[in-house]
Design a protein around this motif. Structure first.
Motif, PDB file in Angstrom:
ATOM      1  N   GLY A 213       9.071 -29.594  39.156  1.00 13.51           N
ATOM      2  CA  GLY A 213      10.158 -28.978  38.382  1.00 13.51           C
ATOM      3  C   GLY A 213      10.119 -27.461  38.460  1.00 13.51           C
ATOM      4  O   GLY A 213      11.148 -26.792  38.566  1.00 13.51           O
ATOM      5  N   ILE A 214       8.910 -26.892  38.346  1.00 16.19           N
ATOM      6  CA  ILE A 214       8.781 -25.420  38.408  1.00 16.19           C
ATOM      7  C   ILE A 214       9.234 -24.903  39.763  1.00 16.19           C
ATOM      8  O   ILE A 214       9.950 -23.903  39.862  1.00 16.19           O
ATOM      9  N   GLU A 215       8.785 -25.558  40.795  1.00 16.43           N
ATOM     10  CA  GLU A 215       9.107 -25.085  42.138  1.00 16.43           C
ATOM     11  C   GLU A 215      10.598 -25.187  42.434  1.00 16.43           C
ATOM     12  O   GLU A 215      11.128 -24.387  43.233  1.00 16.43           O
ATOM     13  N   THR A 216      11.233 -26.084  41.822  1.00 17.25           N
ATOM     14  CA  THR A 216      12.662 -26.270  42.126  1.00 17.25           C
ATOM     15  C   THR A 216      13.557 -25.450  41.223  1.00 17.25           C
ATOM     16  O   THR A 216      14.471 -24.754  41.680  1.00 17.25           O
ATOM     17  N   GLU A 217      13.334 -25.479  39.911  1.00 19.71           N
ATOM     18  CA  GLU A 217      14.260 -24.851  38.967  1.00 19.71           C
ATOM     19  C   GLU A 217      13.768 -23.485  38.473  1.00 19.71           C
ATOM     20  O   GLU A 217      14.476 -22.476  38.554  1.00 19.71           O
ATOM     21  N   VAL A 218      12.519 -23.394  37.959  1.00 16.99           N
ATOM     22  CA  VAL A 218      12.012 -22.146  37.343  1.00 16.99           C
ATOM     23  C   VAL A 218      11.884 -21.031  38.377  1.00 16.99           C
ATOM     24  O   VAL A 218      12.233 -19.870  38.131  1.00 16.99           O
ATOM     25  N   GLN A 219      11.361 -21.344  39.563  1.00 14.46           N
ATOM     26  CA  GLN A 219      11.171 -20.309  40.593  1.00 14.46           C
ATOM     27  C   GLN A 219      12.502 -19.701  41.002  1.00 14.46           C
ATOM     28  O   GLN A 219      12.619 -18.489  41.203  1.00 14.46           O
ATOM     29  N   ARG A 220      13.528 -20.562  41.076  1.00 16.12           N
ATOM     30  CA  ARG A 220      14.849 -20.052  41.443  1.00 16.12           C
ATOM     31  C   ARG A 220      15.375 -19.089  40.393  1.00 16.12           C
ATOM     32  O   ARG A 220      15.879 -18.010  40.698  1.00 16.12           O
ATOM     33  N   ASP A 221      15.205 -19.458  39.118  1.00 15.74           N
ATOM     34  CA  ASP A 221      15.669 -18.567  38.037  1.00 15.74           C
ATOM     35  C   ASP A 221      14.893 -17.245  38.024  1.00 15.74           C
ATOM     36  O   ASP A 221      15.450 -16.180  37.732  1.00 15.74           O
TER      37      ASP A 221
ATOM     38  N   ASN B  39      13.444 -15.635  40.591  1.00 19.67           N
ATOM     39  CA  ASN B  39      13.879 -14.783  41.710  1.00 19.67           C
ATOM     40  C   ASN B  39      15.191 -14.075  41.381  1.00 19.67           C
ATOM     41  O   ASN B  39      15.392 -12.898  41.703  1.00 19.67           O
ATOM     42  N   VAL B  40      16.080 -14.833  40.741  1.00 17.48           N
ATOM     43  CA  VAL B  40      17.355 -14.230  40.344  1.00 17.48           C
ATOM     44  C   VAL B  40      17.131 -13.086  39.356  1.00 17.48           C
ATOM     45  O   VAL B  40      17.737 -12.011  39.446  1.00 17.48           O
ATOM     46  N   ALA B  41      16.199 -13.319  38.398  1.00 19.22           N
ATOM     47  CA  ALA B  41      15.921 -12.285  37.372  1.00 19.22           C
ATOM     48  C   ALA B  41      15.326 -11.031  38.003  1.00 19.22           C
ATOM     49  O   ALA B  41      15.679  -9.897  37.640  1.00 19.22           O
ATOM     50  N   VAL B  42      14.382 -11.210  38.942  1.00 20.38           N
ATOM     51  CA  VAL B  42      13.752 -10.050  39.612  1.00 20.38           C
ATOM     52  C   VAL B  42      14.797  -9.252  40.386  1.00 20.38           C
ATOM     53  O   VAL B  42      14.817  -8.006  40.366  1.00 20.38           O
ATOM     54  N   ALA B  43      15.666  -9.917  41.102  1.00 18.66           N
ATOM     55  CA  ALA B  43      16.715  -9.230  41.869  1.00 18.66           C
ATOM     56  C   ALA B  43      17.634  -8.440  40.947  1.00 18.66           C
ATOM     57  O   ALA B  43      18.000  -7.289  41.238  1.00 18.66           O
ATOM     58  N   GLU B  44      17.970  -9.032  39.801  1.00 17.05           N
ATOM     59  CA  GLU B  44      18.827  -8.321  38.847  1.00 17.05           C
ATOM     60  C   GLU B  44      18.128  -7.082  38.293  1.00 17.05           C
ATOM     61  O   GLU B  44      18.737  -6.024  38.127  1.00 17.05           O
ATOM     62  N   PHE B  45      16.807  -7.228  38.006  1.00 15.90           N
ATOM     63  CA  PHE B  45      16.039  -6.088  37.455  1.00 15.90           C
ATOM     64  C   PHE B  45      15.968  -4.926  38.457  1.00 15.90           C
ATOM     65  O   PHE B  45      16.156  -3.763  38.101  1.00 15.90           O
ATOM     66  N   THR B  46      15.716  -5.284  39.722  1.00 11.81           N
ATOM     67  CA  THR B  46      15.629  -4.237  40.770  1.00 11.81           C
ATOM     68  C   THR B  46      16.952  -3.501  40.911  1.00 11.81           C
ATOM     69  O   THR B  46      17.004  -2.270  41.024  1.00 11.81           O
ATOM     70  N   GLU B  47      18.021  -4.239  40.869  1.00 14.93           N
ATOM     71  CA  GLU B  47      19.342  -3.621  41.000  1.00 14.93           C
ATOM     72  C   GLU B  47      19.646  -2.697  39.836  1.00 14.93           C
ATOM     73  O   GLU B  47      20.165  -1.587  40.012  1.00 14.93           O
ATOM     74  N   LEU B  48      19.253  -3.146  38.653  1.00 14.07           N
ATOM     75  CA  LEU B  48      19.482  -2.313  37.464  1.00 14.07           C
ATOM     76  C   LEU B  48      18.639  -1.027  37.521  1.00 14.07           C
ATOM     77  O   LEU B  48      19.092   0.058  37.112  1.00 14.07           O
ATOM     78  N   LYS B  49      17.425  -1.174  38.008  1.00 14.28           N
ATOM     79  CA  LYS B  49      16.542   0.004  38.117  1.00 14.28           C
ATOM     80  C   LYS B  49      17.129   1.034  39.080  1.00 14.28           C
ATOM     81  O   LYS B  49      17.158   2.243  38.797  1.00 14.28           O
ATOM     82  N   GLN B  50      17.568   0.578  40.238  1.00 20.05           N
ATOM     83  CA  GLN B  50      18.164   1.488  41.217  1.00 20.05           C
ATOM     84  C   GLN B  50      19.427   2.132  40.668  1.00 20.05           C
ATOM     85  O   GLN B  50      19.682   3.328  40.897  1.00 20.05           O
TER      86      GLN B  50
END
Length: 738
Positions: free
Chosen positions: A36-44, A46-57
């Motif tokens: 379950g973690i590998e399928t659902e949590v990991q995907r969420d 990655n999305v959060a990290v990408a959003e954070f990086t974009e906000l920082k820039q």
């Protein structure tokens, strides 16, 4: 026993099996959770990290844009405030705003990876406004200090300097706001913009070229001032003066007046250091100008004022204290006006080091004067006699110790010793230089040497040593310069060679005692034996003799060359041969008479007689040798040879004219045999030419007669064979010559 153990083990086994089943259940649950973690949590995630990086820039970009906008706002505000201050002629505030705008622009340009096209436009605008600001400041500066200068082609003459003027604006304090900005505002604005140094340097160069240096170089130039309602005028006028150089006190007063005017009306302005300079101190415009021009001004004062004021006589050194005091006062006044800092400058050091400069200048002047004398004409002469002497300076009396020693010595002589003095005394002229003529320049040269040594006796130890060795250098310079500079004339002109010979002997004569006369009056270092010139005496005597002997060799060569045209005095019965021989004899006598006149009253009498005797002896020896070598002499030849020889005997003594008075020369003409070695030989040859065989035998007198004293037996026999035919009488006569 076994059943007992089985019953105890069975429960343990059952509990273990229960645990295994539980572990298997947990393991399956973990696998499900992991999936379950590998399928659902990991995907969420990655999305959060990408959003954070974009906000920082985005935040960084917004922050950068905000800071740039802030700097652009600061630049815009600074430029607006600059324009406002410039309209109100608040130049310091305007300059400061320009510097703020420049600082903001530099900050914007330093941002890497962020380029705006507007920055180039802002830079251009800043440059334009800076130049506009400098233009306005330049206009104001030209009103504050106005130069009225002559055309550039005439800037070096006194007349053009007199036409130079400096007008300084003097605005009353009540009218400052109406008339324009004060001096401090303009100059402070220049300082803020970093252009003050350039403006001040130009002003300093004009000040040096048209005011300060002319006041130093032209003694007749006088500054005068005129104060009008709103301007102070500095002008110049020229006064007729007989002096070539102004005294340092006068020059210092003139320059001090200029600086006082500048300090009062222009340069007494405190300046803030530029922003980038972290110093807290404040400097004045006078201090900045002083730093720029003082070194050049100081050098000009030293080279064109203080150098000329150095005394040429040690007796005037005490008066130089006034110059030192005036230099100190001059520097003190400049320090009070803040043109100079607190350290002692080269100007004052130079003035205080007067003893060294006096010695150097004195030595230089002595050498220059000596060289001028050496390169002057040799033929301007003065007569030196045993009665005459150099105008010797009066030397100081010896010390008391020397006086006491003299007294004690004289008492010992009178009381304890027998007087061994010979009744026959030497002449007072025994050690005097014989009468002769020397160059007037050499007499002046020797007087210069005596005067310099006298100067040394009254000088400091260091100066004394320098002056003493300068005198030695004078004579060394004479030894090197005169023979080279006058080389051609000394070789061509017999009279100059004789005068140079006398000059060298005259100098050598004085060098013998020159050091002794001053030995105990010079510094102690020189009293230990160094104060001597005796070592130079042989060189000068050799220099004079070599020059004169070279001239003697030239004259001897001319005599022999003339006699070589006499055709060996053979076949005198041939009229052409006789005329050639007679012409040669006449030329030799003419040459000797000309030399006798040229050297007359120039050479000492004894040197003159030896020189003329040597040259006449050369002629007689050559004639005797040529005649004695003849193999055949007829009676007619003998008569003509006798006639030629009689001409030499009669006119030869007449070349001895060492003195202008003819009656005094007879003594030396009668003493010809003393100076001419072959004179008697020549007269014996004349006797042989006219004698018969018996007379010749009588003159020989068995080798004891006068003929035997002058000729060898072989020479007499050769002459008999040439003069007489081969007869029994000739054979008998030849037999007696042995």
């Amino acid at each position: 026993m076994i059943n007992k153990k089985y019953h105890e083990f069975l429960p343990s086994m059952q509990s273990a099996e229960d645990l295994v089943s539980q572990v298997d259940g947990l393991s399956s649950n973990i696998d499900l959770l992991k999936a379950g973690i590998e399928t659902e949590v990991q995907r969420d995630l990655n999305v959060a990290v990408a959003e954070f990086t974009e906000l920082k820039q985005q935040l960084e970009r917004d922050t950068l844009v905000l800071s740039i906008l802030k700097k652009l706002q600061e630049f815009d505000t600074a430029m607006k405030e600059y324009n406002s201050a410039l309209l109100e002629k608040k130049y310091v505030a305007a300059a400061q705003q320009l510097e703020k705008a420049r600082s903001s622009l530099k900050m914007l340009e330093s941002r890497q990876g962020f380029e705006l096209k507007i920055l180039k436009a802002l830079g251009t605008e800043l440059t334009v406004q800076t130049q506009n600001m400098l233009y306005h400041l330049g206009e104001e500066w030209q009103k504050l200090a106005v130069w009225k200068l002559p055309p550039s082609k005439e800037s070096s003459s006194l007349e053009s300097v007199v036409r130079s003027e400096l007008h300084l604006c003097t605005v009353p304090s009540k009218e400052e706001e109406i008339a324009g900005p004060p001096v401090a505002s303009v100059l402070q604005a220049f300082a803020v913009l970093g252009e003050l140094h350039t403006k001040l340097k130009i002003f300093g160069q004009l000040l040096l070229k048209y005011i300060l240096k002319p006041l130093i170089l032209y003694p007749s130039l006088q500054p005068f001032t005129e104060e009008q309602s709103d301007v102070f005028v500095l002008r110049f006028k020229s006064e007729a003066l007989t002096l070539d150089h102004s005294s340092p006190m006068e020059v210092f007063d003139k320059i001090k007046l200029i600086f006082e005017v500048l300090h009062k009306y222009l340069l007494n302005v405190p300046l803030e250091q530029p922003v980038e300079d972290k110093k807290d101190c404040r400097v004045t415009l006078a201090e900045l100008l002083g730093d720029m021009i003082w070194e050049e001004l100081s050098d000009c004062l030293i080279q064109n004022c203080l150098v000329n004021s150095i005394p040429t006589n040690s007796s005037k050194l005490e008066q130089y204290i006034e110059v030192i005091k005036s230099t100190e006062e001059f520097e003190k006044a400049l320090k009070n006006m803040q043109f100079l800092k607190g350290d002692t400058t080269d100007l004052l050091k130079y003035a205080r080091n007067v003893n060294s400069h006096f010695a150097n200048k004195k030595c230089q002047d002595v050498i220059v004067a000596a060289r001028n004398l050496m390169t002057s004409e040799i033929h301007n002469t003065v007569k030196i006699t045993p009665d005459s002497c150099v105008a010797l300076p009066r030397l100081p009396d010896p010390g008391a110790r020397d006086h006491l020693k003299t007294q004690k010595t004289s008492k010992l002589v009178h009381n304890n010793m027998v007087n061994l003095e010979n009744e026959t005394k030497l002449s007072q002229y025994t050690f005097s230089l014989p009468t002769c003529r020397i160059s007037s320049s050499v007499e002046k040269l020797m007087e210069l040497a005596y005067q310099t040594l006298l100067e040394a006796t009254a000088s400091t130890d260091q100066c004394c040593i320098q002056l003493f060795y300068s005198v030695r250098n004078i004579f060394q310079l004479f030894y090197d310069v005169v023979p080279t500079y006058h080389k051609e004339n000394l070789q061509k002109l017999p009279q100059l060679a004789a005068i140079h010979h006398n000059n060298c002997m005259y100098i050598a004569h004085h060098l013998l005692t020159l050091g002794h006369q001053f030995r105990y009056r010079l510094t102690n270092i020189l009293c230990d034996g160094a104060a001597t010139f005796v070592d130079m005496v042989p060189g000068f005597r050799r220099l004079g003799m070599e020059c004169f002997l070279a001239q003697m060799r030239v004259q001897r060569g001319e005599i022999l060359e003339r006699l070589s045209s006499a055709r060996n005095f053979s076949n005198m019965d041939d009229e052409e041969n006789y005329c050639a021989a007679n012409k040669a004899i006449r030329q030799v006598l003419h040459q000797l008479k000309r030399l006798g006149k040229v050297w007359q009253d120039v050479l000492p009498v004894n040197v003159y007689c030896k020189a003329m005797g040597t040259l006449l002896n050369t002629a007689l020896t050559e004639i005797v040798t040529r005649i004695a070598a003849l193999e055949d002499i007829s009676a007619e030849d003998a008569d003509k040879l006798y006639s030629l020889c009689r001409t030499m005997v009669e006119e030869g003594p007449q070349v001895f004219t060492p003195l202008p008075e003819d009656d005094k020369n007879k003594k030396y003409q009668e003493e010809v045999p003393v100076y001419v070695q072959k004179w008697m030989t020549f007269k014996e040859l004349m006797i042989i030419l006219q004698a018969n065989l018996q007379e010749i035998v009588d003159q020989w007198a068995d080798g004891k007669g006068p003929l035997a004293a002058e000729f060898s037996a072989a020479e007499v026999k050769s002459l008999i064979r040439a003069l007489f035919q081969n007869t029994e009488r000739r054979a008998a006569a030849l037999a007696k010559i042995k």
